[in-house]
Design a protein around this motif. Structure first.
Motif, short mmCIF file in Angstrom:
data_model
loop_
_atom_site.label_atom_id
_atom_site.label_comp_id
_atom_site.label_asym_id
_atom_site.label_seq_id
_atom_site.Cartn_x
_atom_site.Cartn_y
_atom_site.Cartn_z
N CYS A 155 20.00 -60.98 -29.72
CA CYS A 155 19.40 -59.82 -30.38
C CYS A 155 20.49 -59.15 -31.22
O CYS A 155 21.49 -58.73 -30.65
N PRO A 156 20.31 -59.05 -32.54
CA PRO A 156 21.34 -58.37 -33.34
C PRO A 156 21.67 -57.00 -32.73
O PRO A 156 20.78 -56.22 -32.38
N ALA A 157 22.99 -56.74 -32.60
CA ALA A 157 23.45 -55.59 -31.82
C ALA A 157 22.83 -54.26 -32.24
O ALA A 157 22.35 -53.50 -31.39
N LEU A 158 22.82 -53.98 -33.54
CA LEU A 158 22.32 -52.66 -33.96
C LEU A 158 20.82 -52.53 -33.70
O LEU A 158 20.35 -51.46 -33.29
N ILE A 159 20.10 -53.61 -33.91
CA ILE A 159 18.65 -53.56 -33.68
C ILE A 159 18.38 -53.32 -32.19
O ILE A 159 17.54 -52.49 -31.82
N LEU A 160 19.13 -54.00 -31.33
CA LEU A 160 18.97 -53.80 -29.89
C LEU A 160 19.37 -52.37 -29.51
O LEU A 160 18.68 -51.70 -28.72
N ALA A 161 20.47 -51.88 -30.11
CA ALA A 161 20.91 -50.51 -29.82
C ALA A 161 19.86 -49.49 -30.27
O ALA A 161 19.59 -48.52 -29.56
N ILE A 162 19.25 -49.73 -31.43
CA ILE A 162 18.20 -48.82 -31.92
C ILE A 162 17.02 -48.84 -30.95
O ILE A 162 16.49 -47.79 -30.57
N ALA A 163 16.62 -50.05 -30.54
CA ALA A 163 15.48 -50.16 -29.62
C ALA A 163 15.81 -49.45 -28.30
O ALA A 163 14.99 -48.67 -27.79
N LEU A 164 17.01 -49.69 -27.77
CA LEU A 164 17.40 -49.05 -26.50
C LEU A 164 17.43 -47.52 -26.65
O LEU A 164 16.89 -46.80 -25.82
N ALA A 165 18.05 -47.05 -27.74
CA ALA A 165 18.15 -45.60 -27.95
C ALA A 165 16.76 -45.00 -28.15
O ALA A 165 16.50 -43.88 -27.70
N ALA A 166 15.88 -45.76 -28.79
CA ALA A 166 14.52 -45.25 -29.02
C ALA A 166 13.78 -45.10 -27.69
O ALA A 166 13.09 -44.11 -27.46
N PHE A 167 13.92 -46.10 -26.82
CA PHE A 167 13.21 -46.05 -25.54
C PHE A 167 13.86 -45.04 -24.59
O PHE A 167 13.18 -44.41 -23.80
N LEU A 168 15.20 -44.89 -24.67
CA LEU A 168 15.88 -43.95 -23.77
C LEU A 168 15.71 -42.50 -24.24
O LEU A 168 15.80 -41.56 -23.45
N GLY A 169 15.50 -42.32 -25.54
CA GLY A 169 15.38 -40.97 -26.10
C GLY A 169 16.63 -40.62 -26.89
O GLY A 169 17.73 -41.06 -26.55
N PRO A 170 16.46 -39.85 -27.99
CA PRO A 170 17.63 -39.59 -28.85
C PRO A 170 18.60 -38.57 -28.26
O PRO A 170 18.21 -37.44 -27.95
N SER A 171 19.86 -38.98 -28.07
CA SER A 171 20.95 -38.09 -27.65
C SER A 171 22.25 -38.89 -27.76
O SER A 171 22.20 -40.13 -27.80
N LEU A 172 23.38 -38.19 -27.81
CA LEU A 172 24.66 -38.87 -27.94
C LEU A 172 24.92 -39.73 -26.69
O LEU A 172 25.39 -40.87 -26.80
N THR A 173 24.57 -39.20 -25.51
CA THR A 173 24.80 -39.95 -24.26
C THR A 173 24.01 -41.26 -24.28
O THR A 173 24.56 -42.33 -23.98
N ASN A 174 22.72 -41.17 -24.66
CA ASN A 174 21.90 -42.39 -24.69
C ASN A 174 22.39 -43.36 -25.76
O ASN A 174 22.32 -44.58 -25.56
N ALA A 175 22.86 -42.82 -26.87
CA ALA A 175 23.40 -43.69 -27.93
C ALA A 175 24.62 -44.44 -27.39
O ALA A 175 24.77 -45.65 -27.62
N MET A 176 25.47 -43.73 -26.62
CA MET A 176 26.67 -44.38 -26.07
C MET A 176 26.27 -45.47 -25.06
O MET A 176 26.88 -46.54 -25.03
N ILE A 177 25.25 -45.17 -24.26
CA ILE A 177 24.77 -46.18 -23.29
C ILE A 177 24.24 -47.40 -24.05
O ILE A 177 24.59 -48.54 -23.75
N ALA A 178 23.42 -47.13 -25.08
CA ALA A 178 22.83 -48.23 -25.85
C ALA A 178 23.92 -49.08 -26.50
O ALA A 178 23.87 -50.31 -26.45
N ILE A 179 24.91 -48.43 -27.08
CA ILE A 179 26.00 -49.18 -27.75
C ILE A 179 26.81 -49.94 -26.69
O ILE A 179 27.18 -51.10 -26.88
N GLY A 180 27.06 -49.30 -25.55
CA GLY A 180 27.80 -49.94 -24.46
C GLY A 180 27.09 -51.19 -23.97
O GLY A 180 27.72 -52.24 -23.79
N VAL A 181 25.79 -51.09 -23.80
CA VAL A 181 25.01 -52.25 -23.32
C VAL A 181 25.09 -53.39 -24.33
O VAL A 181 25.29 -54.55 -23.96
N THR A 182 24.96 -53.05 -25.61
CA THR A 182 24.96 -54.13 -26.61
C THR A 182 26.36 -54.74 -26.79
O THR A 182 26.47 -55.88 -27.24
N ALA A 183 27.40 -53.97 -26.43
CA ALA A 183 28.77 -54.52 -26.57
C ALA A 183 29.17 -55.35 -25.34
O ALA A 183 30.15 -56.08 -25.39
#
Lengths: 297, 313
Positions: A142-170
């Motif tokens: 899964c292309p990293a940014l697309i997966l991160a967008i999907a994760l952040a979208a499902f988790l809800g928008p916030s810096l913490t969730n963005a960090m989790i989403a980016i961490g998971v994709t990395a």
């Protein structure tokens, strides 16, 4: 009768300087590369900006001023002001915090999950290795940014969730890297020796395998932080990261897009800051890769 | 060759299975009752009941997955909760736009990255080499959404040469289509050109020290012939694999680029779906992207074997 005399020779042992160790040599190598030194200097400057932001920033980054809406750069506002009259320089300085935090925390998540799983897969082999490897392949598919967008979208928008989403994709990159290095190291004689004297698998993995994986990990960490900073800025640009009015370079660029004709400075500075920070981590990563390359030592 | 292909396809099965589990699991991340969240702000009981029934939220997770994957395998990716259109239809409508953009971006990346890599390797240590390396560093460090905004400012607002946003299909007017896609394609291709440059440079440096290059020179071949016919041909082999891998970067990059240039493609579809909380579309787009990426990797592997005689045997 001949008298045999036994001559003993004392070999004078000189204490080994720290600079003669592999780590010392690598560090010397690193500091001999101007590009890596420039990268490191810029990173240190950004860290200082983030830590000293409340003392350096000339204005409150979230204070609006209706009398200073979209003012061009001037002596009062070096980088100009935004659509709500906020000082862009102050927001850029405070925005350093979100970017650095996102880079460091998301990569820490990736290391905390990826390195143990990579060690486990590489050291144990068999079914566990196959299972972890297939999950890693699936995540890398899964292309990293697309997966991160999907994760952040499902988790809800916030810096913490963005960090989790980016961490998971990395994470899969760290699993794959650690696994590969572990497989290379585990066939070495010293691992066999450690097993022969009865060391536990955990002790061998932590004391003998992990230290040999660290050089490759260091390079990957630096490059991953660069990628994570771009990813955080991208998510914030899309409204999935840092939420307003807190400053973030990505969300500043999002706002700037609407005022490109009347206030182009709004877009220039946050973008330049992202570029400089990402470039500095890339320079350091490239320098580390060369400095840690045994052929260079 | 057939054996290799068969083995490679069999290896894909578990990967595709885990991809499907990963994407299915996304909806489990929704906080609270997923049916309530998916229904949006209206919270219409009828819609909530329909979502519960459609997604089988009252059934255990493995059962939900089985129903979902059965639908996916028969081409049913669900339906957009907002515009009531099957996700597959939306994907079919948007994908060609992104593919056009991706193809143009790839051409730009190849046209810049490979010559820059060759020049950098051939003129190692000169100003050309430093210039090409600086370009590569710029390419990998520049956020494409910032580059897009800056190019709009320069070419659309200041110079008025190109449209700032919008999309024209090549079937309607190819010139207008080219004008509307050249900036976003450059933005997308820029980072990949940098990666191509770095890989071509390192492959060329390795190849240029090979025995057969020395032999070609000893036979009196011109330097141009040595570089293009002997070195580049062999150095380009790994670039094929790399090209396919970078398609993932292109698809990721398209999300932001399409948003900036208001191009109604695949990337904009996922962003709009995120903002509309249209989770079925998000899942569908991620699934199609991942499957496309896996398929392209397979094609790249096959091509790699086909162009490399040693691997073919």
């Amino acid at each position: 009768m001949t008298e045999a005399t036994l001559q003993t020779t004392t070999i004078a042992t000189k204490p080994v300087s720290w600079l003669e160790t592999p780590a010392g040599r690598a560090l010397q190598n690193l500091f001999e590369r101007p590009s890596a030194v420039i990268g490191l200097a810029i990173i240190v400057a950004f860290i200082a900006l983030a830590l000293l932001a409340p003392f350096i920033a000339p204005y409150d980054p979230v204070a609006t001023s209706w009398s200073a809406v979209r003012k061009a750069p001037s002596a009062a506002h070096w980088f100009g002001t935004d659509d709500l009259g906020r000082d862009i320089l102050s927001r850029v300085i405070f925005g350093t915090r979100a970017s650095l935090l996102a880079g460091v925390i998301s990569v820490s998540i990736a290391i905390a999950v990826g390195v143990p799983l990579g060690l486990l897969a590489g050291y144990s082999g068999g079914f566990i290795d196959a299972l972890i490897s297939r999950i890693t392949d699936a995540m890398l598919a899964c292309p990293a940014l697309i997966l991160a967008i999907a994760l952040a979208a499902f988790l809800g928008p916030s810096l913490t969730n963005a960090m989790i989403a980016i961490g998971v994709t990395a994470t899969p990159i760290f699993i794959r890297l650690t696994r590969g290095q572990t497989i290379n190291v585990r066939v070495e004689n010293y691992i066999e020796a450690a097993e022969a004297i009865g060391n536990s698998s955990l002790r061998i993995a932590l004391r003998h395998v992990l230290p040999n994986v660290v050089p490759a990990l260091l390079v990957q960490i630096t490059l991953s932080i660069a990628a994570a900073i771009i990813a955080e800025a991208s998510l914030s640009f899309l409204g999935l990261g840092q939420q307003p009015p807190a400053p973030s370079w990505g969300s500043m660029l999002n706002a700037a897009q609407r005022f490109l004709v009347s206030a182009p400075w709004m877009a220039f500075w946050p973008g330049l800051s992202i570029f400089l920070m990402v470039m500095s981590f890339n320079l350091l990563g490239d320098g580390l890769r060369d400095a840690l390359d045994p052929r260079e030592q | 060759m057939l054996n290799f292909l068969g083995r490679r396809i069999v290896q894909l099965v578990p990967t595709l299975f885990f991809v499907s589990v990963l994407i299915f699991s996304l909806q489990q991340l929704l906080p609270g009752d997923p049916a309530l969240v998916m229904a949006g702000e209206e919270r219409d009981p009828e819609i909530i009941a329909r979502i519960r029934q459609e997604y089988r939220f009252d059934q255990p997770l493995p059962v939900q997955y089985l129903y979902w994957i059965k639908g996916v395998l028969s081409g049913d990716l669900g339906e957009s909760l907002r515009i009531k259109v099957p996700v597959l239809e939306l994907v079919k409508a948007k994908l060609p736009v992104t593919l056009q953009l991706a193809a143009m971006a790839m051409l730009i990346a190849l046209a810049i990255g490979i010559p820059a890599g060759v020049i950098s390797a051939v003129k190692k240590g000169t100003a050309w080499d430093y210039g090409a390396n600086a370009f590569a560093l710029w390419g990998i460090s520049t956020p494409n959404f910032w580059l897009g905004i800056m190019l709009i400012f320069l070419f659309s607002i200041q110079l008025g040469w190109l449209p700032a946003s919008g999309y024209v299909s090549p079937r309607e007017d190819w010139q207008a289509s080219l004008a509307s896609t050249i900036l976003p394609a450059f933005v997308l291709g820029n980072a990949i050109a940098a990666i191509f440059m770095r890989h071509t440079r390192s492959a060329m440096l390795e190849v240029m020290e090979s025995d057969y290059i020395r032999t070609a020179r000893a036979k009196g071949a011109s330097e141009r012939k040595v570089i293009i016919e002997h070195a580049l041909r062999n150095a380009l082999t790994p670039v094929i694999t790399l090209g396919a891998l970078e398609l993932g970067t292109l698809l990721s990059g398209a999300v932001l680029t399409e948003q900036i240039f208001s191009i109604p493609g695949f990337g904009k579809l996922i962003v709009d779906a995120v903002f509309n909380r249209d989770y079925a579309v998000v899942q569908g787009v991620v699934l199609v992207t991942a499957t496309t990426y896996i398929t392209l990797n397979l094609i790249a592997d096959v091509l790699y074997v086909l162009v490399n005689p040693r691997l073919r045997s």
